[in-house]
Design a protein around this motif. Structure first.
Motif, mmCIF file in Angstrom:
data_model
loop_
_atom_site.group_PDB
_atom_site.id
_atom_site.type_symbol
_atom_site.label_atom_id
_atom_site.label_comp_id
_atom_site.label_asym_id
_atom_site.label_seq_id
_atom_site.Cartn_x
_atom_site.Cartn_y
_atom_site.Cartn_z
ATOM 1 N N ASN A 1 0.806 -1.202 0.000
ATOM 2 C CA ASN A 1 0.000 0.000 0.000
ATOM 3 C C ASN A 1 0.850 1.268 0.000
ATOM 4 O O ASN A 1 1.870 1.348 0.681
ATOM 5 N N ILE A 2 0.413 2.209 -0.816
ATOM 6 C CA ILE A 2 1.008 3.538 -0.827
ATOM 7 C C ILE A 2 -0.146 4.480 -0.547
ATOM 8 O O ILE A 2 -1.067 4.593 -1.349
ATOM 9 N N SER A 3 -0.104 5.113 0.605
ATOM 10 C CA SER A 3 -1.174 6.014 1.037
ATOM 11 C C SER A 3 -2.513 5.265 1.023
ATOM 12 O O SER A 3 -2.660 4.276 1.709
ATOM 13 N N SER A 4 -3.449 5.676 0.170
ATOM 14 C CA SER A 4 -4.754 5.030 0.229
ATOM 15 C C SER A 4 -4.990 4.074 -0.932
ATOM 16 O O SER A 4 -6.112 3.700 -1.222
ATOM 17 N N ARG A 5 -3.923 3.649 -1.609
ATOM 18 C CA ARG A 5 -4.092 2.715 -2.727
ATOM 19 C C ARG A 5 -3.270 1.461 -2.500
ATOM 20 O O ARG A 5 -2.234 1.509 -1.832
ATOM 21 N N ILE A 6 -3.702 0.372 -3.089
ATOM 22 C CA ILE A 6 -2.795 -0.763 -3.099
ATOM 23 C C ILE A 6 -2.245 -0.922 -4.505
ATOM 24 O O ILE A 6 -2.947 -0.750 -5.495
ATOM 25 N N LEU A 7 -0.986 -1.223 -4.530
ATOM 26 C CA LEU A 7 -0.309 -1.398 -5.806
ATOM 27 C C LEU A 7 0.134 -2.835 -5.906
ATOM 28 O O LEU A 7 0.395 -3.498 -4.896
ATOM 29 N N LEU A 8 0.239 -3.274 -7.117
ATOM 30 C CA LEU A 8 0.634 -4.645 -7.355
ATOM 31 C C LEU A 8 1.988 -4.634 -8.036
ATOM 32 O O LEU A 8 2.170 -3.990 -9.069
ATOM 33 N N SER A 9 2.940 -5.317 -7.403
ATOM 34 C CA SER A 9 4.190 -5.510 -8.086
ATOM 35 C C SER A 9 3.964 -6.731 -8.957
ATOM 36 O O SER A 9 3.730 -7.819 -8.450
ATOM 37 N N GLY A 10 3.983 -6.540 -10.248
ATOM 38 C CA GLY A 10 3.660 -7.565 -11.238
ATOM 39 C C GLY A 10 3.608 -8.971 -10.694
ATOM 40 O O GLY A 10 2.559 -9.529 -10.488
ATOM 41 N N PRO B 1 -1.261 -0.300 -10.674
ATOM 42 C CA PRO B 1 -2.354 -0.174 -9.703
ATOM 43 C C PRO B 1 -3.035 -1.546 -9.636
ATOM 44 O O PRO B 1 -3.175 -2.205 -10.670
ATOM 45 N N ALA B 2 -3.459 -1.971 -8.456
ATOM 46 C CA ALA B 2 -4.065 -3.299 -8.341
ATOM 47 C C ALA B 2 -5.417 -3.369 -9.045
ATOM 48 O O ALA B 2 -5.840 -4.421 -9.480
ATOM 49 N N CYS B 3 -6.081 -2.217 -9.148
ATOM 50 C CA CYS B 3 -7.384 -2.178 -9.814
ATOM 51 C C CYS B 3 -7.195 -2.469 -11.306
ATOM 52 O O CYS B 3 -6.306 -1.916 -11.935
ATOM 53 N N SER C 1 -14.359 5.134 -5.607
ATOM 54 C CA SER C 1 -15.026 4.132 -6.447
ATOM 55 C C SER C 1 -14.027 3.141 -7.033
ATOM 56 O O SER C 1 -14.424 2.080 -7.513
ATOM 57 N N CYS C 2 -12.747 3.470 -6.981
ATOM 58 C CA CYS C 2 -11.717 2.523 -7.424
ATOM 59 C C CYS C 2 -11.707 1.355 -6.432
ATOM 60 O O CYS C 2 -11.631 1.558 -5.221
ATOM 61 N N ALA C 3 -11.756 0.143 -6.975
ATOM 62 C CA ALA C 3 -11.862 -1.028 -6.093
ATOM 63 C C ALA C 3 -10.642 -1.187 -5.196
ATOM 64 O O ALA C 3 -10.744 -1.738 -4.103
ATOM 65 N N ALA C 4 -9.482 -0.701 -5.641
ATOM 66 C CA ALA C 4 -8.260 -0.901 -4.855
ATOM 67 C C ALA C 4 -7.851 0.362 -4.117
ATOM 68 O O ALA C 4 -6.673 0.608 -3.868
ATOM 69 N N ARG C 5 -8.823 1.181 -3.790
ATOM 70 C CA ARG C 5 -8.524 2.413 -3.067
ATOM 71 C C ARG C 5 -9.452 2.527 -1.865
ATOM 72 O O ARG C 5 -10.573 2.032 -1.897
ATOM 73 N N THR C 6 -8.961 3.145 -0.805
ATOM 74 C CA THR C 6 -9.801 3.321 0.381
ATOM 75 C C THR C 6 -10.071 4.800 0.609
ATOM 76 O O THR C 6 -9.403 5.646 0.027
#
Lengths: 820, 405
Positions: free
Chosen positions: B48-57, B67-69, B80-85
């Motif tokens: 997670n970076i701040s309010s998003r989750i990121l995917l390392s390939g 971005p994981a979304c 509304s982004c599924a991978a954001r809070t």
């Protein structure tokens, strides 16, 4: 074709149908104007025809006199640089606090000698000068848009490609989500290859507003629901039928002709509503650049269409969806031959479709509903639906589904119409009774016997005529829905913060706010304020670090500060209520109570019971229509009664008495159910029944009336007010003789002002009779509208107005009954 | 025939309406595995970076960040982004139950302090502001489910066991912020809370029981439904300390000392191990002067504090920075079976300030680069990955990359 011509001619002859279409068009366009045009700031470019024309003219000048424009632009850019420098200077002299919400205005710049005189010379008709910057900004945007749209498509391709690569890396190619990404990748890659050549600098305007209007299909469907009823349920009054009935081919051809007429009405309805929308849009915005790619408006649209092409596709989709809806409703009408069942089923179909639209987290499947299928939702972006483990384009699926539904329902409609005993038989519902009777023998048997035995009492006969099995079924269904709605409302979960607030209030402060209790309240507030003063934590920490208190004492004191902070916050939330009660006592002498009103308000502040309203509308709008839709040889009273003046008079009295009594019982049932559920789910109601209702700020003008009294008064109002409504339905039914226009007229009288108030026209409250039906709203609006200085004048005026309308209708019926 | 017509008509209406209603909730079988502190799952790394989750390939190509979304129309900038809070993520947990190709990610954050009522933004009550939001992101479908707010403030860690998500938080208003543990049923969304008057923090799960540390430094265990709460071991620390229960081993920081590190101080620990499988086991000192530690498969991985200055670097926009390290780039492993420590790798040119996850021979960490640094670039490693076997490491995500995602 001759039959179709005959059916169409007959349709065009029904004047009220077209009046209803006209009114629907006006309402639909009015809402469009209100939602998408009314609020727009016309001082900006692009937002009305005048500024659009100026922008167009500027673009022409850019091509024809580039040097002049370049000179103006140069001086404008020099001004911008200077203005930025001065703005920075002004800002540098300000503190951080002062900078919050601060904006450098042209006046401030002028004080510093930075002035720009508009050189392009665009002036609106009202004399206001349009700033040059608007045109330069528009020009910059014009070039950027085409480039950014191509980049947007590239981004989609890149993102889907990246996702596919990731799925491939973990061996997840068999997952549906991989197929989803690859479909997107394929669709947009194909679009990208074709789109690049089509893009050019353009700025389409106007049309996009039309596509944002997603409420459009609701109006079309509402009208078609009524129209289907007219076409398929009022047939028994047509004298030609006995002739057509004699041949099987005649029946089938008639049914096909009716289907053709219905589809014509569906097409006309959509075209009529669309044309009105188009005219309003053109008048306000102008419509330009119809041949630019639609991606200028819907950047996610995956199809290579011009804006004009997109408009045509959306209109065709709307027509197809409207045709399907009409056919399905007509099918229900022809199978059931009942206005009540048809309209309820139609409304339910719309309701279910709306629910589907909101379900599924915006997935492709949720777009497969008649509301989304009836606007541009399917075309505006690429959607996929998971079907049997595979993704299918939602547009293709939607089109296939619509076409299939249209063919099936149309074929069924013709098949049903072609059968000898159907459509034109006196009452299909009656034929259902033997089947029901076998399961629910006694009740149905009694009912059936009554229907066929013509009771000696005219009153009982009229009541039984009103409460047909279909009407009883509809009433039970609506009562069940009303109960469900009440349960949802009264058992709606309360947020933990409100539960805490209620518990605290009940434990400590609920009761009469006497002077002593007020003094206690202030004392407690001061104590807590002292405990939670700004530096309380720091002081405690320093006492602990100085060794004045132990760690345990520190934790204990820390806890007391935290709980005091908690309590003072609760007290602060009560403070406005306390202030209101003090003001109430000072102004009226009434000693109010403090009590938590979260749950009680759900009971006191009830809106109109829509389910009851629908029940009353559909049951009583049928009062007179059977008299005119059945032939004497089909066994109805009208022909016999028409022969004697006294018979008609007597029948009028009995009919209106039956309507009054039936509506009263119906309303009492609905109200009792709602009230019982409300009381059962309002925990502290018994404790505050004797409290003045004016303790709640909303009811501040109601003086010393108690909560119990208020509840009783509103319950009575909510019950008896449906009697005039029922009488109004009967009068309208007598006046227009058919169910659809009766429904339309009464709905307009009752619900139109309600909708207009909701849309932001407060003056319509003066004629919003639903306030009478809602009970509490009538009383609260009295406080809002100080008519003629009396606090209850509004209540009295609206109540009297409502009763007078019903009375006028009744008198009209009485007079006409004598002459008919 | 009449019946048939009615049935066909009803079926027709259903056919028009039914497709949109499909997509019922799927019950996931989580088995008996304990999922904790996870950012890896299978081949994928989520952070997670701040309010998003990121995917390392994926593990084999870890430096591709996305971005994981997976919605190509989403700009990942709104809720509304599924991978954001709705506010910055405080804890994440990635789980990959048997039979799934891609994981479920649980995201925890505080509630956004305001809400919109009748078009106006109003402040939530203090009680509501302290609540947290838990969201379940399904990487297989790219969709998310948000649970009802839970009465936990600042969720710090999460653990999933038999379909229950155990959440450890700072506490709650009125409870003195003494630490609070909640159990969220991910199928029903119902949350229950552990009743412990001294407050509690979650430290692990083992052999069908949940382990917590109380505000008085006592390790307690209970059944998954929080019943049968009993003391297991008194660490005698008088309060919370960093501690973990992993494969029946309890690791905790018995004492902590502030030691000078340039112009400031850093805290180092004496870390002890207790074998919970043996009722009479006593605490054994693993090492003193420990800077960071994290258990994995029963063993403990740790670094020892060693302050070093490696010169200066000029960072664009920030001026000159002194390059420092708080360990010597060496990782140690305590073998719980043998009771001995060994060196995994030494002096790799990067130091560890936090270890996020260890799995599949890799360590996900943040820290600092103290060798081969570039002029103009910060030496701070926001997210990096390192092989336990070889000590080879690479930076996954740098501070200045955020704006591009």
């Amino acid at each position: 074709m001759k039959l179709l011509g005959y059916e169409l001619k007959k349709l065009f002859g029904i004047k009220y149908l077209w009046v209803m279409l006209l009114l629907t068009t006006v309402l639909c366009t009015g809402l469009y104007y209100y939602l998408y045009i009314g609020d727009i700031n016309f001082s900006e470019p692009y937002y009305d025809r005048e500024s659009n024309a100026m922008t167009e003219d500027f673009f022409r000048r850019c091509e024809n006199e580039p040097e002049t424009i370049a000179q103006v632009r140069e001086s404008y850019e020099a001004y911008v640089i200077e203005a930025d420098r001065v703005s920075e200077e002004i800002r540098s002299t300000m503190t951080k606090d002062e900078l919050v919400g601060f904006r450098v205005t042209d006046e401030m710049l002028a004080e510093h000698g930075v002035i720009y005189e508009n050189k392009l010379g665009y002036v609106r008709k009202d004399g206001t000068v349009v700033p040059d910057k608007n045109f330069f900004e528009a020009y910059s945007l014009r070039g950027l848009t085409a480039e950014s749209l191509i980049k947007h498509v590239d981004d989609i391709i890149y993102l889907t490609g990246g996702a596919m690569e990731r799925f491939e890396a973990v061996g997840a190619e068999e997952l549906p989500i991989y197929e989803y990404e690859s479909h997107y990748n394929e669709v947009y890659s194909s679009l990208r290859s074709k789109l690049a050549d089509k893009m050019r600098p353009a700025e389409p305007r106007g049309m996009e507003n039309m596509f944002w209007y997603r409420e459009f299909p609701l109006f079309a469907y509402a009208f078609l629901l009524l129209a289907s009823g007219v076409i398929f349920l009022n047939e028994r009054s047509v004298g030609l039928l006995p002739v057509i009935r004699t041949t099987r081919g005649g029946r089938a051809r008639t049914a096909a002709a009716k289907l053709g007429a219905l589809l014509t009405v569906a097409v006309l309805t959509v075209l009529c509503l669309t044309a009105a929308q188009l005219i309003v849009t053109y008048i306000k915005f102008g419509i330009t650049f119809g041949d630019a790619p639609v991606q200028y408006m819907c950047r996610n649209c995956p199809y290579l269409l011009t804006i004009n092409g997109y408009f045509i596709c959306v209109t065709l989709l709307r027509i197809l969806a409207a045709a399907v809806f009409s056919c399905v409703v007509a099918l229900i009408a022809s199978v059931t031959v009942s206005h009540i069942v048809t309209y309820i089923s139609g409304a339910l179909i719309l309701g279910v479709n709306i629910v589907i639209g909101y379900s599924g987290n915006g997935t492709g499947l949720s777009a497969l509903n008649l509301i989304d299928l009836g606007n541009d939702a399917l075309l505006s972006k690429y959607d996929e639906s998971l079907l049997f483990g595979h993704f299918v384009g939602t547009l293709a699926l939607g089109m296939a589904l619509l076409s299939l539904s249209l063919v099936l329902s149309g074929a069924l409609l013709v098949a049903v119409g072609g059968r000898r005993s159907h459509i034109y038989a006196p009452s299909r519902i009656r034929k259902l009774i033997p089947a029901i009777r076998s399961k629910f023998a006694s009740a149905a048997e009694k009912l059936a016997r009554r229907r066929h035995s013509y009771p000696s009492s005219l009153f009982v006969w009229e009541v039984s005529r009103l409460m047909t099995p279909a009407a009883v079924f509809a009433a039970i269904l609506l009562l069940a829905l009303s109960v469900y709605s009440s349960v949802s409302r009264y058992t709606e979960s309360t947020p933990p913060s409100l539960i805490k607030y209620e518990e605290y209030l009940n434990e400590n402060w609920t009761g009469e706010l006497t002077d002593e209790r007020y003094a206690q309240f202030l004392k407690r507030y001061d104590e807590l304020a002292l405990l939670t003063k700004d530096n309380a934590h720091e002081e405690l920490m320093s006492r602990y670090t100085r060794g004045e208190i132990t760690f345990e004492e520190y934790i204990e004191l820390l806890d007391s500060i935290e709980s005091a902070s908690d309590e003072i916050e609760l007290l602060e939330s009560i403070l406005p209520q306390v202030e209101h009660l003090r003001a109430l006592k000072a102004e009226t002498g009434v000693t109010g109570w403090i009590f938590p009103d979260t749950h009680i308000m759900r009971l006191l502040n009830r809106d109109i019971n829509f389910f009851l309203l629908i029940a009353v509308l559909i049951i009583f709008s049928r009062m007179y229509s059977p008299d005119y839709s059945k032939k004497s040889f089909e066994g109805d009273f009208a022909a016999i009664l028409r022969t004697a003046k006294n018979g008609r008079r007597k029948n009028f009295v009995v009919r209106f008495s039956a309507a009054a009594l039936t509506s009263l019982i119906l309303a009492a049932l609905f109200e009792a159910a709602d009230l019982c559920l409300g009381i059962a789910n309002t925990g502290n109601l018994a404790d505050v029944l004797s409290a003045p209702v004016s303790s709640i700020e909303l009811y501040g003008s109601l003086g010393s009336m108690t909560v119990g009294g208020f509840l009783a008064l509103t319950a009575v109002l909510r019950t008896i007010s449906y009697v005039p409504l029922a009488l109004l339905c009967c009068s309208a039914s007598f006046a227009v003789k058919k169910v659809p226009p009766t429904l339309f007229i009464v709905t307009m009288i009752t619900l139109l002002p309600y909708v207009l108030v909701y849309m932001g026209f407060p003056k319509m409250m003066y004629v919003d009779f639903t306030a009478v039906l809602a009970g509490s709203k009538l009383l609260t609006r009295s406080a809002q509208f100080d008519v003629l200085g009396g606090s209850f004048t509004f209540t009295a005026a609206l109540l009297v107005g409502f009763v007078l309308i019903a009375a006028a209708g009744t008198l009209y019926t009485l007079r006409k009954t004598g002459k008919d | 025939m009449k019946k048939a017509i009615r049935i066909i008509a009803a079926a027709l209406i259903c056919a028009v309406l039914a497709p949109g209603l499909s997509g019922c909730a799927e019950k996931i079988d989580f088995g008996d595995e304990v999922y904790k502190n996870k950012k890896y799952a299978g081949e994928s790394i989520f952070f997670n970076i701040s309010s998003r989750i990121l995917l390392s390939g994926y593990m084999s190509k870890p430096d591709n960040i996305y971005p994981a979304c997976i919605d190509p129309f989403c700009d990942h900038s709104t809720e509304s982004c599924a991978a954001r809070t709705e506010s910055p993520i405080t804890a994440t947990l990635t789980v990959l139950p048997e039979g799934r190709k891609l994981p479920l990610v649980y995201l925890c954050c505080q509630r956004w302090p305001t809400k919109v009522v009748d078009g106006e933004e109003v402040l939530l009550s203090a009680h509501e502001r302290e609540m947290s939001i838990v969201k379940q992101f399904d990487a297989e479908t790219g969709q998310a489910k948000t649970f009802e707010p839970v009465e936990l403030m600042n969720i710090r860690s999460a653990l999933l066991y038999r379909g229950i998500l155990y959440l450890s938080a700072d506490g709650f208003l009125g409870e003195g912020y003494r630490g609070r543990v909640g159990a969220l049923d991910v199928l029903t969304g119902k949350c229950t809370y552990l009743s412990e008057e001294n407050g509690a923090r979650l430290i692990g799960a083992y052999d069908g029981r949940i382990y917590v540390m109380t505000g008085r430094g006592v390790v307690e265990s209970c059944e998954p439904d929080f019943s049968d709460l009993c003391a297991v071991y008194d660490c005698q620390t008088g309060g919370y300390v960093n501690s973990y229960v992993d494969e029946g081993m309890l690791y905790f920081a018995r004492s902590k000392t502030d030691v000078p590190a340039g112009n400031s101080t850093k805290t180092v620990f004496e870390v002890c191990a207790v074998d919970l499988k043996n009722k009479d086991a006593e605490a054994v000192t693993v090492a003193s002067g420990v800077y960071v530690f994290m258990p994995y498969e029963g063993d403990l991985y740790y670094t020892l504090f060693e302050y070093n200055e490696h010169g200066t670097v000029s960072v664009s926009g920030y001026g000159e920075e002194t390059v420092v390290s708080y360990d010597n780039g060496t990782l140690y492993r305590y073998d719980a079976e043998k009771g001995t420590s060994e060196t995994c790798f030494s002096d790799i040119g990067a130091s560890f300030s936090d270890i996020y996850d260890i799995d599949d021979g890799m360590i996900l960490f943040s820290g600092a680069r103290y060798r081969d640094f570039d002029e103009g670039k910060s030496t701070y490693l926001r997210i990096a990955i390192c092989s336990i076997e070889t000590g080879e490491w690479r930076e996954l995500f740098a501070d200045d990359e955020e704006e591009y995602l």
